[in-house]
Design a protein around this motif. Structure first.
Motif, PDB file in Angstrom:
ATOM      1  N   MET A   1       0.853  -1.205   0.000  1.00  0.00           N
ATOM      2  CA  MET A   1       0.000   0.000   0.000  1.00  0.00           C
ATOM      3  C   MET A   1       0.881   1.245   0.000  1.00  0.00           C
ATOM      4  N   GLN A   2       0.606   2.192  -0.877  1.00  0.00           N
ATOM      5  CA  GLN A   2       1.409   3.391  -0.993  1.00  0.00           C
ATOM      6  C   GLN A   2       1.230   4.297   0.211  1.00  0.00           C
ATOM      7  N   PRO A   3       2.325   4.854   0.779  1.00  0.00           N
ATOM      8  CA  PRO A   3       2.209   5.780   1.915  1.00  0.00           C
ATOM      9  C   PRO A   3       1.350   6.982   1.549  1.00  0.00           C
ATOM     10  N   LEU A   4       0.623   7.506   2.520  1.00  0.00           N
ATOM     11  CA  LEU A   4      -0.258   8.652   2.300  1.00  0.00           C
ATOM     12  C   LEU A   4       0.512   9.841   1.737  1.00  0.00           C
ATOM     13  N   LEU A   5       1.758   9.990   2.172  1.00  0.00           N
ATOM     14  CA  LEU A   5       2.583  11.112   1.701  1.00  0.00           C
ATOM     15  C   LEU A   5       2.678  11.134   0.188  1.00  0.00           C
TER      16      LEU A   5
END
Length: 416
Positions: A1-5
């Motif tokens: 899952m891609q970091p929110l940043l």
């Protein structure tokens, strides 16, 4: 899952930006998520750190320290320079959106002075580091990046210029947090000053500073107005404590005072009424002292602006600069020619322009500024009337009294 940043900021853009920084400064730099975990980095982990981390307790992890430093930087509203567990320096810049920490950029480690054997010895005692490992750390410390404090300041600024525009909402919040932090610092300094005064209980409310605030507001000196406002807020906090409702009541009184000063200074009653209504509405939703103080400080700026909105746009900056110059030099032998020269205009043309823009002649305006300042000085019984007259630029006491009565309806002695 891609970091929110990376949902907010392009991953490749951040990667290229960090690579450029590293190649130019030769200082390790990392992108961290909100938990302090490394997402991307340039520069190898230094041998000094690799040795030290073997003895660092789990509950004192670098990741935890970096996350906490990022949160503090966000609350301060600026890049934060800090020392880690091993006494090495780092700079952290927070990346946030709508006051939510998304992650941060961490530059370091580096040193700002030569390795100290005593410091390392104390470090060894604190973390039970054996002598052989301490000697290795001491040798490796000589190869750490070394920057003078002045250069560290510039590197910190560089990070701000690089990163502050990455998240628009984050930048706005960042600036807001920074301004609030500066204001609270000024208020805290004021509180400490009042605490240090042995006779504070006998002095009572500082009406002289309240009058000085009015004078500065009328003359367009926004920065001095803010300083005086924060001093008054410091007194309120000292005298009343941190009771939000009491401070709200005092803030309403100050807002009313500023309203009258703005109208007397040339603002229209309609514009002042709108500012007051906006302040009253915002007061209902404010639930922290920091927000309350900042809202009041913003009102000072808006009141000042609305006093000068009637100046024609074409000549706005010229007249504002003339008014600023008058507010700084009124106590001397100031002439129309002096001010005209300061704004690079012909005296006759400046005189006409000033009258058209402000509704007052230069002499009338100068006298108004001097009389406003004299009101503040007359409160102090230690100053004689002639002392007050000379302090604000009048060389003749009888003329001072005549002008004072014209503007106030009272003689200086009656006013006192």
């Amino acid at each position: 899952m891609q970091p929110l940043l990376y949902d907010i900021i392009d991953r490749h853009h951040l990667h290229n930006m960090l690579e450029t920084f590293y190649q130019c400064i030769n200082l390790p730099i990392q992108i961290l998520n909100e938990k302090g975990e490394i997402l991307d980095s340039f520069g190898q982990t230094h041998a000094y750190c690799r040795i030290f981390k073997k003895f660092l307790p789990v509950n004192e992890s670098c990741m935890k320290l970096h996350a906490n430093a990022s949160k503090l930087a966000m609350s301060l509203g600026e890049a934060y320079i800090f020392s880690c567990h091993s006494n090495l320096n780092h700079i952290v810049f927070p990346l946030s959106n709508n006051n939510i920490l998304l992650g941060s950029i961490l530059a370091g480690p580096f040193m700002m002075d030569q390795p100290d054997s005593l410091t390392l010895s104390n470090l060894g005692k604190k973390y039970s580091i054996p002598t052989t490992s301490l000697l290795e750390m001491y040798e490796e410390a000589d190869t750490l990046p070394m920057f003078e404090p002045a250069r560290v300041t510039y590197i910190s600024r560089l990070l701000y210029y690089m990163c502050s525009g990455l998240v628009t909402d984050g930048r706005n919040q960042f600036v807001l947090n920074h301004n609030k932090f500066l204001q609270q610092s000024e208020i805290n300094e004021s509180i400490q000053t009042y605490k240090a005064s042995a006779n504070i209980n006998n002095k009572g409310y500082p009406y002289d500073k309240e009058k000085a605030l009015i004078t500065k507001l009328k003359t367009g000196d926004t920065e001095s107005s803010k300083e005086l406002l924060n001093d008054l807020l410091g007194y309120v906090f000292f005298a009343e404590g941190s009771n939000l409702e009491i401070v709200k009541t005092r803030s309403l009184e100050l807002c009313s005072l500023l309203s009258r000063a703005a109208i007397e200074g040339g603002a229209t009653s309609d514009s002042v009424l709108k500012i007051n209504n906006q302040f009253l509405r915002s007061l209902q939703s404010i639930n922290t002292l920091d927000d309350l103080c900042y809202q009041l400080q913003e009102s000072v700026e808006v009141f000042t602006q609305c006093m000068f909105n009637y100046i024609p746009t074409k000549n706005n900056e010229i007249i504002k600069e003339a008014i600023r110059y008058i507010s700084q030099t009124f106590a001397g032998n100031l002439t129309l020619e002096d001010v005209a020269s300061h704004v690079h205009l012909n005296p006759a043309y400046f005189s006409t322009l000033f009258k058209q823009s402000t509704g007052s002649s230069f002499k009338e305006y100068l006298n108004m500024v001097r009389i406003e300042e004299s009101k503040r000085l007359l409160i102090n019984p230690e100053y004689s009337i002639i002392d007050v007259a000379m302090a604000v630029g009048f060389m003749d006491q009888s003329y001072f009294s005549k002008v004072f009565k014209k503007y106030t309806g009272l003689t200086p002695k009656q006013y006192r």
